[in-house]
Write an enzyme that holds these catalytic residues in place. Sequence first.
Site, mmCIF file in Angstrom:
data_model
loop_
_atom_site.group_PDB
_atom_site.id
_atom_site.type_symbol
_atom_site.label_atom_id
_atom_site.label_comp_id
_atom_site.label_asym_id
_atom_site.label_seq_id
_atom_site.Cartn_x
_atom_site.Cartn_y
_atom_site.Cartn_z
ATOM 1 C CG HIS A 1 -2.250 4.097 0.827
ATOM 2 N ND1 HIS A 1 -3.506 4.409 0.899
ATOM 3 C CD2 HIS A 1 -2.099 3.429 -0.103
ATOM 4 C CE1 HIS A 1 -3.957 3.784 -0.421
ATOM 5 N NE2 HIS A 1 -3.093 3.169 -0.872
ATOM 6 C CD GLU A 2 1.656 2.375 -1.458
ATOM 7 O OE1 GLU A 2 1.664 1.078 -1.748
ATOM 8 O OE2 GLU A 2 0.947 3.183 -2.108
#
Length: 230
Positions: free
Chosen positions: A38-39
Amino acid sequence: MDRTFTSFSAFVLLGVVAADLRQALIFVVCLVVATAFHEFAHAFAADRLGDPTPGRDGRLTLNPLAHADPVGTIGLPLMAGLLHLPLFGWGRPVMTQPRFYTRGMSMRAGMALVSFAGPLANVLQATVTLLAIKLLLVAGVEHKGLFEVLVLFFTLNLTLAVFNLLPVHPLDGGKILAWALPARFSHIDDTLARYGWTILLALMLIPGLLQTLFTPVGIVRDWALRLVVG
């Protein structure tokens, strides 16, 4: 350095409550992996738009340790496991500076694109996990523990994607809404930005509110799993 968005990535899993430390450890591993992708997606999108900040901060990597928050990704989930509380957590937000973004699009559009990359990464992870479950079933693999982990990871990514798309700051959905709203409705975005944390705390603390909000996610999850299992 300005933090232009914070991917808080907090969630309460649909009906998943820590029964013991083992369950919490499995959750932490799944959370670390899901958060890393996600990051990284945020960092990759910002980098492609011309912002050197994520690369300079060491966030342009899939190394899970670069994206894990000691408290939100590891400490609190383990504590929840020991105390038999609902499992939740968050990753370390990626710093980005829209002033570096390419002038091929507006600053708000760039922020929305970078924000959307995170939830999209979770949707992709959920899709790949679903395909993996199908392939294992076709191959005749029968391992209850493995399937439980895969279902947890699938559920986690769906929940993470939907939660972050809620149109409230500092979630990813807040930046997307800020871009989508016409200028005459900017006061709506201002209100959501001003009271964003209050709204999030209410979602987290009011019993049953978040679970009710995510009921459609549970329905989609169950439908997808039934489709794969056949």
